[in-house]
Design a protein around this motif. Structure first.
Motif, PDB file in Angstrom:
ATOM      1  N   VAL A  53       0.839  -1.198   0.000  1.00 59.60           N
ATOM      2  CA  VAL A  53       0.000   0.000   0.000  1.00 59.60           C
ATOM      3  C   VAL A  53       0.878   1.254   0.000  1.00 59.60           C
ATOM      4  O   VAL A  53       1.819   1.354   0.778  1.00 59.60           O
ATOM      5  N   GLU A  54       0.564   2.178  -0.893  1.00 59.45           N
ATOM      6  CA  GLU A  54       1.181   3.496  -0.891  1.00 59.45           C
ATOM      7  C   GLU A  54       0.073   4.523  -0.732  1.00 59.45           C
ATOM      8  O   GLU A  54      -1.112   4.222  -0.936  1.00 59.45           O
ATOM      9  N   TYR A  55       0.448   5.755  -0.391  1.00 57.53           N
ATOM     10  CA  TYR A  55      -0.579   6.777  -0.191  1.00 57.53           C
ATOM     11  C   TYR A  55      -0.087   8.144  -0.659  1.00 57.53           C
ATOM     12  O   TYR A  55       1.102   8.456  -0.611  1.00 57.53           O
ATOM     13  N   LYS A  56      -1.043   8.939  -1.143  1.00 56.29           N
ATOM     14  CA  LYS A  56      -0.755  10.279  -1.627  1.00 56.29           C
ATOM     15  C   LYS A  56      -1.848  11.223  -1.143  1.00 56.29           C
ATOM     16  O   LYS A  56      -3.025  10.852  -1.077  1.00 56.29           O
ATOM     17  N   CYS A  57      -1.444  12.434  -0.812  1.00 56.29           N
ATOM     18  CA  CYS A  57      -2.406  13.450  -0.374  1.00 56.29           C
ATOM     19  C   CYS A  57      -2.055  14.769  -1.054  1.00 56.29           C
ATOM     20  O   CYS A  57      -0.878  15.135  -1.144  1.00 56.29           O
ATOM     21  N   LYS A  58      -3.078  15.470  -1.554  1.00 59.05           N
ATOM     22  CA  LYS A  58      -2.802  16.725  -2.242  1.00 59.05           C
ATOM     23  C   LYS A  58      -3.978  17.684  -2.111  1.00 59.05           C
ATOM     24  O   LYS A  58      -5.139  17.272  -2.098  1.00 59.05           O
ATOM     25  N   TYR A  59      -3.646  18.962  -2.015  1.00 59.48           N
ATOM     26  CA  TYR A  59      -4.652  20.018  -1.939  1.00 59.48           C
ATOM     27  C   TYR A  59      -5.081  20.357  -3.371  1.00 59.48           C
ATOM     28  O   TYR A  59      -4.506  21.215  -4.034  1.00 59.48           O
TER      29      TYR A  59
END
Length: 268
Positions: free
Chosen positions: A79-85
């Protein structure tokens, strides 16, 4: 190859995360968690500092990390994760390409008058017609996908290349596919069309059903129950400007209020 799943930390999106994690384990592939967020409308009118936005990103990234670690432990998957506005539809194309994703998974909202008029994130992404979208209702729990209902329009040219994605999924999940065609006048399925489908879905068990109905959506819903389907597959058509104004996509309508996941495969 990976699976991209969008989450905003709601119960609806978390159910989609759990479903996609089970699917990733079944398909032996990596799962990518993605959180795209924007500040509420009432707050967006205020001047927001870079520090404030960074704080929100840090907070959401921390929640994603915790979710990822939990999924790794429970499902034994990568599992990888990304967060962005950013808005989801602005970033999803780049992520799909960057991680070589098979499809995007997103929660499917319940049916309502508001959803029918305004749509929802799932219908928005399906309407983009740029990549496969798996819309998962909150009632859906992954227990395997044995019966796939493929609702199609055989009066139009079937995009045979697009069927390769369905074939790959059906073979990997060891699923049976029912090709379901609804029309207002009963006609026999064309032998040529059947042969083409059989060739493109080679090694997949296929059933054919052709029914007469003036209400296509209701006919599909009845067949889902009758055939005990685990997944509905549809191919949204591309329309010109004026047609798109008067046409209400069947795929878009189905992407709100189903009790099983909808897999939308765009025409290639």
């Amino acid at each position: 190859m990976s699976i991209l799943v969008a989450t905003n930390f709601s119960n609806l999106s978390y159910n989609a995360v759990l479903y996609s994690a089970s699917l990733a384990k079944e398909l032996k592939t990596k799962l990518i968690l993605f959180n795209a967020f924007q500040v509420p409308d009432h707050a967006s009118t205020a001047r927001l500092s870079g520090t404030f936005v960074e704080g929100l990103i840090k907070k959401n990234r921390s929640r994603l990390k915790e979710m990822a670690l939990d999924l790794i432990k429970k499902f034994d998957i990568q599992v990888e994760y990304k967060c962005k506005y950013v808005s989801l539809d602005q970033e999803v194309d780049r992520l799909m390409k960057a991680f070589n994703c098979r499809f995007l998974v997103i929660g499917m909202s319940s049916k309502s008058i508001e959803q029918n008029l305004l749509g929802n994130p799932a219908t928005t992404l399906i309407s983009m017609k740029r990549f496969p979208v798996l819309a998962v209702p909150i009632e859906a729990k992954f227990t395997g996908i044995k019966n796939i209902l493929f609702a199609c329009d055989l009066l139009q040219d079937i995009p045979l290349k697009t069927l390769a994605k369905l074939r790959d999924l059906a073979i990997r999940l060891k699923s049976e596919v029912t090709v379901f065609y609804v029309e207002q006048k009963i006609t026999e399925l064309k032998t040529l069309t059947q042969d083409e489908i059989n060739n493109e879905l080679e090694d997949v068990t296929i059933l054919y059903k052709n029914v007469k109905s003036n209400t296509v959506i209701e006919a599909i819903e009845k067949e889902i129950t009758k055939s005990n389907s685990d997944l509905l597959v549809m191919i949204p058509k591309k329309y010109g400007f004026w047609e798109s104004i008067i046409h209400k996509s069947k795929t878009r309508v189905m992407a709100s209020g189903l009790n099983i996941p909808l897999f939308s495969i765009p025409i290639e």
